[in-house]
Write an enzyme that holds these catalytic residues in place. Structure first.
Site, short mmCIF file in Angstrom:
data_model
loop_
_atom_site.label_atom_id
_atom_site.label_comp_id
_atom_site.label_asym_id
_atom_site.label_seq_id
_atom_site.Cartn_x
_atom_site.Cartn_y
_atom_site.Cartn_z
N SER A 67 0.79 -1.23 0.00
CA SER A 67 0.00 0.00 0.00
C SER A 67 0.82 1.28 0.00
O SER A 67 0.24 2.38 -0.12
CB SER A 67 -0.97 0.00 1.19
OG SER A 67 -2.03 -0.89 0.96
N LYS A 70 0.10 3.73 -2.74
CA LYS A 70 -0.98 4.70 -2.69
C LYS A 70 -0.46 6.13 -2.60
O LYS A 70 -1.19 7.07 -2.94
CB LYS A 70 -1.92 4.37 -1.53
CG LYS A 70 -2.67 3.06 -1.75
CD LYS A 70 -3.35 2.52 -0.51
CE LYS A 70 -4.03 1.18 -0.82
NZ LYS A 70 -4.53 0.51 0.39
N SER A 130 -5.76 3.79 4.16
CA SER A 130 -5.19 2.72 3.31
C SER A 130 -6.28 1.81 2.72
O SER A 130 -6.11 0.59 2.62
CB SER A 130 -4.17 1.89 4.09
OG SER A 130 -3.25 1.28 3.21
N GLU A 166 -4.86 -3.16 -6.37
CA GLU A 166 -5.01 -3.95 -5.14
C GLU A 166 -5.74 -5.26 -5.45
O GLU A 166 -5.36 -6.32 -4.93
CB GLU A 166 -5.77 -3.16 -4.08
CG GLU A 166 -4.98 -2.02 -3.45
CD GLU A 166 -3.98 -2.51 -2.41
OE1 GLU A 166 -3.94 -3.73 -2.15
OE2 GLU A 166 -3.23 -1.68 -1.87
#
Length: 297
Positions: A67, A70, A130, A166
């Site tokens: 993550s 991101k 997240s 994801e």
């Protein structure tokens, strides 16, 4: 003032640093000692934004972001907003099909979808919480991971790859390794993103607002720092496979020092057989060592 780089092989990797001193050597040894507890590979890089002092440990390795990706996604969205392609207040319609089962506070709030959410709120969900579904909705809005990859490369952030969403990462263990970054490159991206002319003022302010609001990873970079220390950061963590290997436990961000200067830092652990508590402790102890070193300068 130009910096000379020296390379010294140690048990777990290579350090690159800007000057030779007893203080720096002590920090090297401390990071090396802490990194052993991870029972895997630790990548680390730091940069004092104002003084330009640097240090890296396995800083040129390609390590899975999870993550942490991101952060560059958010930068790309805000860049496109500055280019007039979107606005922060623009609403995105979300169907139930946009909300597969995954870690997603957004899905928890709107399990049936059929709701309009602003890009600013999606960015907040993606970075501060997240949220995996918010991430993939924004990637879809951008046109796919390749748009982020290409934009990063366009301004010199070359040692990074954003290839999978994801959802795609969840389809197979090896897919997560297609989204990688070098710790030194991530610190460079943090540095670039601090510059007031990189994004518009509104986008710049919003990026660092949602980074500072990050609630994940409280036991990582922030854990051992003095109470009240401002940390704008982004975490990333994989699961653990049947062999007991965790592919990624990461935290990257910007620490505000007591003197008002800023320390950009990236700590990434891969292929670790240590438990989560130990991995998070490694990140926390390395961050504290880097912080302590920085405030002595």
């Amino acid at each position: 003032m130009s910096k000379a780089f020296f390379y010294f092989p140690l048990v777990l990797g290579v350090f690159a640093f800007s000057n030779v001193s007893a203080q720096i050597t002590a920090l090297h040894a401390k990071i090396d000692s802490i990194a052993r507890d991870a029972r895997g590979t630790v990548g680390f890089a730091m940069l004092n934004i104002e003084s330009r002092d640097t240090l890296s440990y396995h800083g040129n390795m390609h390590l899975p972001m999870q993550s942490v990706m991101k952060f560059p996604i958010a930068i790309t969205v805000l860049h496109d907003i500055d280019e007039g392609q979107f606005t922060l207040n623009q609403l995105i319609h979300i169907d139930k099909s946009d909300l597969p089962k995954t870690y997603s506070p957004l899905r928890d709030k709107y399990p049936e979808g059929n709701v309009d959410i602003s890009i600013s709120e999606l960015l907040s969900y993606m970075v501060s919480l997240s949220d995996n579904n918010a991430c993939d909705i924004l990637l879809k809005t951008l046109g796919g991971p390749e748009v982020v990859d290409q934009y990063m490369h366009s301004f010199g952030i070359k040692q990074i790859a954003v290839k999978a969403s994801e959802f795609q990462m969840a389809q197979g263990w090896d897919v997560q390794f297609t989204n990688w970054v070098e710790p030194k490159t991530m610190v460079r991206l943090l540095d670039i993103a601090t510059k007031p002319n990189f994004l518009s003022k509104a986008s710049h302010d919003y990026l660092w607002k949602i980074m500072e609001a990050t609630s994940t990873g409280p036991n990582q970079i922030k854990d051992l720092l003095p109470v009240g220390t401002i940390v704008a950061h982004k975490t990333g963590r994989s699961g653990t496979n049947d062999q007991g290997i965790s592919a990624a436990t990461n935290d990257i961000g910007l620490i505000t020092l007591p003197n008002g200067k800023h320390l950009a830092i990236a700590i990434m652990i891969t292929n670790s057989t240590a438990d989560l508590t130990t991995r998070e402790s490694v990140i926390a102890r390395i961050a504290k060592a880097a912080y302590d070193d920085a405030i002595l300068k």
